[in-house]
Design a protein around this motif. Structure first.
Motif, PDB file in Angstrom:
ATOM      1  N   UNK A 220     -38.667  70.508 -15.785  1.00  0.00           N
ATOM      2  CA  UNK A 220     -39.781  70.947 -14.943  1.00  0.00           C
ATOM      3  C   UNK A 220     -39.373  71.978 -13.869  1.00  0.00           C
ATOM      4  N   UNK A 221     -37.986  71.837 -13.443  1.00  0.00           N
ATOM      5  CA  UNK A 221     -37.345  72.385 -12.396  1.00  0.00           C
ATOM      6  C   UNK A 221     -36.582  73.538 -12.634  1.00  0.00           C
ATOM      7  N   UNK A 222     -35.876  73.526 -13.879  1.00  0.00           N
ATOM      8  CA  UNK A 222     -34.930  74.624 -14.140  1.00  0.00           C
ATOM      9  C   UNK A 222     -35.838  75.647 -15.108  1.00  0.00           C
ATOM     10  N   UNK A 223     -35.420  76.900 -14.833  1.00  0.00           N
ATOM     11  CA  UNK A 223     -36.262  78.040 -15.590  1.00  0.00           C
ATOM     12  C   UNK A 223     -36.200  77.788 -17.175  1.00  0.00           C
ATOM     13  N   UNK A 224     -37.178  77.964 -17.858  1.00  0.00           N
ATOM     14  CA  UNK A 224     -37.186  77.789 -19.304  1.00  0.00           C
ATOM     15  C   UNK A 224     -36.424  78.852 -20.026  1.00  0.00           C
ATOM     16  N   UNK A 225     -35.833  79.579 -19.064  1.00  0.00           N
ATOM     17  CA  UNK A 225     -34.769  80.590 -19.947  1.00  0.00           C
ATOM     18  C   UNK A 225     -33.242  80.047 -20.187  1.00  0.00           C
ATOM     19  N   UNK A 226     -33.272  78.747 -19.479  1.00  0.00           N
ATOM     20  CA  UNK A 226     -32.063  78.204 -19.922  1.00  0.00           C
ATOM     21  C   UNK A 226     -31.769  77.745 -21.195  1.00  0.00           C
ATOM     22  N   UNK A 227     -30.820  78.105 -21.986  1.00  0.00           N
ATOM     23  CA  UNK A 227     -30.194  77.624 -23.120  1.00  0.00           C
ATOM     24  C   UNK A 227     -29.599  76.442 -23.017  1.00  0.00           C
ATOM     25  N   UNK A 228     -29.842  75.366 -23.609  1.00  0.00           N
ATOM     26  CA  UNK A 228     -29.108  74.131 -23.521  1.00  0.00           C
ATOM     27  C   UNK A 228     -29.088  73.431 -24.855  1.00  0.00           C
ATOM     28  N   UNK A 229     -28.272  72.918 -25.452  1.00  0.00           N
ATOM     29  CA  UNK A 229     -28.001  72.066 -26.515  1.00  0.00           C
ATOM     30  C   UNK A 229     -27.213  70.902 -26.323  1.00  0.00           C
ATOM     31  N   UNK A 230     -27.607  69.894 -27.094  1.00  0.00           N
ATOM     32  CA  UNK A 230     -27.014  68.477 -27.004  1.00  0.00           C
ATOM     33  C   UNK A 230     -26.264  68.217 -28.075  1.00  0.00           C
ATOM     34  N   UNK A 231     -25.205  67.597 -28.205  1.00  0.00           N
ATOM     35  CA  UNK A 231     -24.155  67.038 -29.102  1.00  0.00           C
ATOM     36  C   UNK A 231     -24.955  66.097 -30.069  1.00  0.00           C
ATOM     37  N   UNK A 232     -24.248  65.823 -31.205  1.00  0.00           N
ATOM     38  CA  UNK A 232     -24.378  64.601 -31.896  1.00  0.00           C
ATOM     39  C   UNK A 232     -26.025  64.417 -32.431  1.00  0.00           C
ATOM     40  N   UNK A 233     -26.500  65.347 -32.524  1.00  0.00           N
ATOM     41  CA  UNK A 233     -28.100  65.275 -33.106  1.00  0.00           C
ATOM     42  C   UNK A 233     -28.884  64.705 -32.049  1.00  0.00           C
ATOM     43  N   UNK A 234     -28.541  64.759 -30.810  1.00  0.00           N
ATOM     44  CA  UNK A 234     -29.401  64.169 -29.766  1.00  0.00           C
ATOM     45  C   UNK A 234     -29.063  62.651 -29.720  1.00  0.00           C
ATOM     46  N   UNK A 235     -28.188  61.833 -30.453  1.00  0.00           N
ATOM     47  CA  UNK A 235     -27.959  60.654 -30.440  1.00  0.00           C
ATOM     48  C   UNK A 235     -29.466  60.073 -31.015  1.00  0.00           C
ATOM     49  N   UNK A 236     -30.004  59.049 -30.368  1.00  0.00           N
ATOM     50  CA  UNK A 236     -31.185  58.358 -31.199  1.00  0.00           C
ATOM     51  C   UNK A 236     -32.406  58.741 -30.624  1.00  0.00           C
ATOM     52  N   UNK A 237     -32.137  59.973 -29.909  1.00  0.00           N
ATOM     53  CA  UNK A 237     -33.419  60.538 -29.300  1.00  0.00           C
ATOM     54  C   UNK A 237     -34.752  60.954 -30.139  1.00  0.00           C
ATOM     55  N   UNK A 238     -34.440  61.401 -31.176  1.00  0.00           N
ATOM     56  CA  UNK A 238     -35.462  61.562 -32.363  1.00  0.00           C
ATOM     57  C   UNK A 238     -36.149  60.372 -32.742  1.00  0.00           C
ATOM     58  N   UNK A 239     -35.447  59.454 -33.126  1.00  0.00           N
ATOM     59  CA  UNK A 239     -35.801  58.115 -33.643  1.00  0.00           C
ATOM     60  C   UNK A 239     -36.620  57.497 -32.615  1.00  0.00           C
ATOM     61  N   UNK A 240     -36.395  57.340 -31.238  1.00  0.00           N
ATOM     62  CA  UNK A 240     -36.924  56.804 -30.236  1.00  0.00           C
ATOM     63  C   UNK A 240     -37.978  57.589 -29.583  1.00  0.00           C
ATOM     64  N   UNK A 241     -38.353  58.679 -29.982  1.00  0.00           N
ATOM     65  CA  UNK A 241     -39.107  59.538 -29.192  1.00  0.00           C
ATOM     66  C   UNK A 241     -40.505  58.733 -28.910  1.00  0.00           C
ATOM     67  N   UNK A 242     -41.189  58.284 -30.144  1.00  0.00           N
ATOM     68  CA  UNK A 242     -42.394  57.334 -29.881  1.00  0.00           C
ATOM     69  C   UNK A 242     -42.257  56.484 -28.928  1.00  0.00           C
ATOM     70  N   UNK A 243     -41.126  55.766 -28.888  1.00  0.00           N
ATOM     71  CA  UNK A 243     -41.205  54.672 -27.835  1.00  0.00           C
ATOM     72  C   UNK A 243     -41.257  55.099 -26.398  1.00  0.00           C
ATOM     73  N   UNK A 244     -40.420  56.522 -26.214  1.00  0.00           N
ATOM     74  CA  UNK A 244     -40.734  56.945 -24.894  1.00  0.00           C
ATOM     75  C   UNK A 244     -42.077  57.666 -24.545  1.00  0.00           C
ATOM     76  N   UNK A 245     -42.656  58.303 -25.691  1.00  0.00           N
ATOM     77  CA  UNK A 245     -44.043  58.628 -25.447  1.00  0.00           C
ATOM     78  C   UNK A 245     -45.051  57.671 -25.158  1.00  0.00           C
ATOM     79  N   UNK A 246     -44.931  56.303 -25.681  1.00  0.00           N
ATOM     80  CA  UNK A 246     -45.765  55.227 -25.569  1.00  0.00           C
ATOM     81  C   UNK A 246     -45.547  54.717 -24.126  1.00  0.00           C
TER      82      UNK A 246
END
Length: 337
Positions: A220-246
């Motif tokens: 929210x605070x950094x410009x959306x022009x930032x190009x940023x990539x996270x390693x290792x497929x994001x860890x378990x982020x994609x799998x646990x996204x539903x848990x974060x949403x809930x």
């Protein structure tokens, strides 16, 4: 298909004795094997941390020709190299860390000079000091680096730290892509056996870095022009996204400082594809979209993809168009190759 590997590491063949220069313990250095003499096999060495053996490595880390030969073997057109995180020196005084950053950044460009059309480098910075980091990343870009690699934390400071966000905004302002790599993994005593620091700690650190950027209000605070990539497929982020949403929708405290639920921010970052499993890759494509993923191997380490590119190429569920985006097109756009 064209192939661009965004996640590979280097270690210089040699560098000055940092312990002798600065004093203190635990400085990284490379101990070369005596059996390398008159041996036609790739040279082997032990990456040391002071007196302690850290990781066995071989000459692909420092010999550009070995690297290029293995890229040719696996059909990799271009590769972006970045420092092995043990070289970061985040726990050292800023003057020492700045010196190391310049030392290893220049070494990376020296390796890439063997073929500047195929080999590219990410810089490192003394992230414990933001002013020094901004100066070094700007210098590195001017010297030819195509982006910067940072560790996912500095001591107890996560990615939503005020200083880290200031650095990310600087990178956004100067169009410098950022690659976030886990390091100095959590629960080191509990994960010291069976390489769990790598198999458990690294993915956990990566997920933590993404979640801290989201819930800490970083995106929210950094410009959306930032190009940023996270390693290792994001860890378990994609799998646990539903848990974060809930959690975000049902507990005020779980929202942190974020203005929107976690899924809102999926278009703000990229992930690499170093997940080694077709089902995991399919999940990443489904959750992130094919435009937000870039091929990465973690070459030339034993836990990297041993046949570079085969995970994507052999996927039964991805179209050729999607495969090409993941293998090269997204990376060429992200890093302006």
């Amino acid at each position: 298909m064209k192939v661009v590997d965004i996640h590979s590491h280097f270690i210089p063949k040699e560098w000055e004795n940092l312990q002798k220069k600065f004093g203190g313990d635990g400085w990284p250095w490379l101990s070369h094997s005596e059996s390398n003499v008159n041996n036609t096999q790739p040279e082997k060495a032990m990456l040391m941390k002071g007196k302690q053996a850290f990781r066995p490595v071989y000459s692909a880390c420092w010999d550009a020709q070995v690297r290029l030969d293995e890229m040719d073997r696996d059909g990799v057109d271009k590769q972006i190299i970045s420092a092995t995180p043990i070289l970061f020196a985040y726990d050292r005084p800023v003057e020492q860390a700045s010196y190391c950053a310049q030392l290893f950044n220049d070494a990376a460009l020296d390796i890439c000079s063997k073929d500047t059309q195929r080999l590219f480098a990410l810089a490192q910075v003394p992230l414990q000091n933001i002013d020094a980091s901004c100066i070094e990343v700007s210098r590195a870009k001017a010297c030819g680096h195509v982006g910067v690699q940072i560790g996912n934390h500095v001591g107890e400071k996560n990615m939503d730290d005020e200083g880290v966000l200031t650095f990310l905004q600087h990178c956004a302002d100067e169009d410098i892509p950022v690659f976030v790599h886990p390091w100095d993994m959590m629960a080191s005593e509990r994960t010291k056996d069976y390489m769990m620091g790598w198999t458990v700690g690294m993915p956990a650190e990566t997920q933590l870095s993404i979640v801290s950027m989201i819930l800490g209000g970083g995106f929210d605070r950094v410009s959306d022009t930032l190009k940023i990539c996270f390693a290792h497929g994001g860890g378990s982020f994609a799998f646990l996204l539903g848990r974060l949403e809930n959690a975000w929708h049902h507990k005020d405290i779980a929202r942190g400082k974020s203005q929107h639920p976690p899924s809102h921010y999926l278009n703000r970052f990229h992930l690499d594809t170093a997940v080694f499993d077709h089902d995991a890759l399919d999940l990443l494509v489904k959750k992130m979209g094919p435009e937000r993923l870039m091929f990465g191997t973690d070459y030339p380490f034993p836990l990297g993809e041993q046949q570079m590119g085969q995970l994507i190429k052999t996927s039964a569920d991805l179209s050729d168009q999607t495969k090409q985006k993941l293998l090269a097109s997204n990376a060429e756009q992200f890093f302006s190759l």
